[in-house]
Motif scaffolding. Sequence first.
Motif, PDB file in Angstrom:
ATOM      1  N   PHE A  43      46.973  47.596  39.179  1.00 18.90           N
ATOM      2  CA  PHE A  43      45.466  47.521  39.509  1.00 18.90           C
ATOM      3  C   PHE A  43      44.485  47.879  38.294  1.00 18.90           C
ATOM      4  O   PHE A  43      43.323  47.398  38.340  1.00 18.90           O
ATOM      5  N   GLY A  44      45.052  48.574  37.426  1.00 20.03           N
ATOM      6  CA  GLY A  44      44.215  48.920  36.285  1.00 20.03           C
ATOM      7  C   GLY A  44      43.159  50.171  36.532  1.00 20.03           C
ATOM      8  O   GLY A  44      42.978  50.540  37.762  1.00 20.03           O
ATOM      9  N   TYR A  45      42.376  50.436  35.699  1.00 14.42           N
ATOM     10  CA  TYR A  45      41.619  51.435  35.633  1.00 14.42           C
ATOM     11  C   TYR A  45      40.071  50.883  35.460  1.00 14.42           C
ATOM     12  O   TYR A  45      39.865  50.102  34.858  1.00 14.42           O
ATOM     13  N   ALA A  46      38.887  51.662  36.116  1.00 21.74           N
ATOM     14  CA  ALA A  46      37.731  51.350  35.614  1.00 21.74           C
ATOM     15  C   ALA A  46      37.078  51.947  34.235  1.00 21.74           C
ATOM     16  O   ALA A  46      37.734  53.041  33.982  1.00 21.74           O
ATOM     17  N   GLY A  47      36.361  51.071  33.598  1.00 16.52           N
ATOM     18  CA  GLY A  47      36.156  51.817  32.246  1.00 16.52           C
ATOM     19  C   GLY A  47      36.979  51.574  31.265  1.00 16.52           C
ATOM     20  O   GLY A  47      37.962  50.886  31.407  1.00 16.52           O
ATOM     21  N   VAL A  53      42.345  42.393  48.727  1.00 14.73           N
ATOM     22  CA  VAL A  53      42.586  43.337  47.858  1.00 14.73           C
ATOM     23  C   VAL A  53      42.855  42.696  46.471  1.00 14.73           C
ATOM     24  O   VAL A  53      43.953  41.967  46.594  1.00 14.73           O
ATOM     25  N   ALA A  54      42.526  43.407  45.429  1.00 13.88           N
ATOM     26  CA  ALA A  54      42.902  42.861  44.190  1.00 13.88           C
ATOM     27  C   ALA A  54      42.835  43.875  43.114  1.00 13.88           C
ATOM     28  O   ALA A  54      41.965  44.980  43.257  1.00 13.88           O
ATOM     29  N   PRO A  55      43.171  43.760  41.863  1.00 17.37           N
ATOM     30  CA  PRO A  55      43.012  44.559  40.734  1.00 17.37           C
ATOM     31  C   PRO A  55      41.399  44.812  40.484  1.00 17.37           C
ATOM     32  O   PRO A  55      40.519  43.859  40.994  1.00 17.37           O
ATOM     33  N   TRP A  56      41.226  46.072  39.881  1.00 15.79           N
ATOM     34  CA  TRP A  56      39.781  46.603  39.728  1.00 15.79           C
ATOM     35  C   TRP A  56      39.188  45.299  39.017  1.00 15.79           C
ATOM     36  O   TRP A  56      37.747  45.431  39.289  1.00 15.79           O
ATOM     37  N   ASN A  57      39.646  44.936  37.996  1.00 10.48           N
ATOM     38  CA  ASN A  57      38.741  43.863  37.172  1.00 10.48           C
ATOM     39  C   ASN A  57      38.650  42.443  37.650  1.00 10.48           C
ATOM     40  O   ASN A  57      38.049  41.379  37.168  1.00 10.48           O
ATOM     41  N   THR A  58      38.946  42.232  39.045  1.00  7.04           N
ATOM     42  CA  THR A  58      38.724  41.221  39.588  1.00  7.04           C
ATOM     43  C   THR A  58      37.138  40.970  40.333  1.00  7.04           C
ATOM     44  O   THR A  58      36.899  41.947  40.692  1.00  7.04           O
TER      45      THR A  58
END
Length: 222
Positions: A149-153, A182-187
């Motif tokens: 999913f990754g991180y924001a920023g 639902v998807a990874p944050w950068n989607t």
Amino acid sequence: MASTVTPEQVSVGVLVTAVPRDALSAAAVACGVVDRRAGGKLPVHVTAYLTMAMCLFPDDDYTEVATKVTGSLDRFGCWDAAWSPPTAGGITQARKRLGRRVLAEVFEGVAQPVAAAGSRGSWLRGRRLLAIDGFDVDLPDTPENATEFGYAGSKDTRSAFPKARVVTLSECGTHAFLAAEVAPWNTAEKTLANRLYQRLCPDELLTADRLFYSFTVAVQLG
């Protein structure tokens, strides 16, 4: 003397009513998930209820949630009173066996409109009013979630937890979710929204802010 009903029993009671055991069993069969052994104290349906209850009681640890939930599930015929509450390790292993697909299948099976004909704010000229919106969800800070999913920023501004991007179709008035992606944050939210437009029905009227509205979407919806 009248029996005392605790907030935990009310919460789990609403959960069991909204997500009946039959729906859990059907989802498990569809996903090929079966109980490891007959008579085990963490069958698929109990594990699923425990997992959902962790969202009801996010500040409690596994053992505390299990104690609250299993006591209430006994009253709804979903738990054998002879079993002892499962340990944190047992719940962890049971959740791994449950996997990620079963609860997604459960959601698809139970998410549906709930507004009655006279429900305020849910209708406009005979059409069911829906809203589309996106939000982020913090996830446990594990290597697996970070990878998927990754991180924001980034760097100094990076979020403390991995985040999932969620876009939903919701019923106005009741706020009931009818569909979600639902998807990874950068989607991008628009990317997830495009997947949801295909699920609209002719008798539904979708409201959306300018982030979602565009000529391309209007053409796509016909």
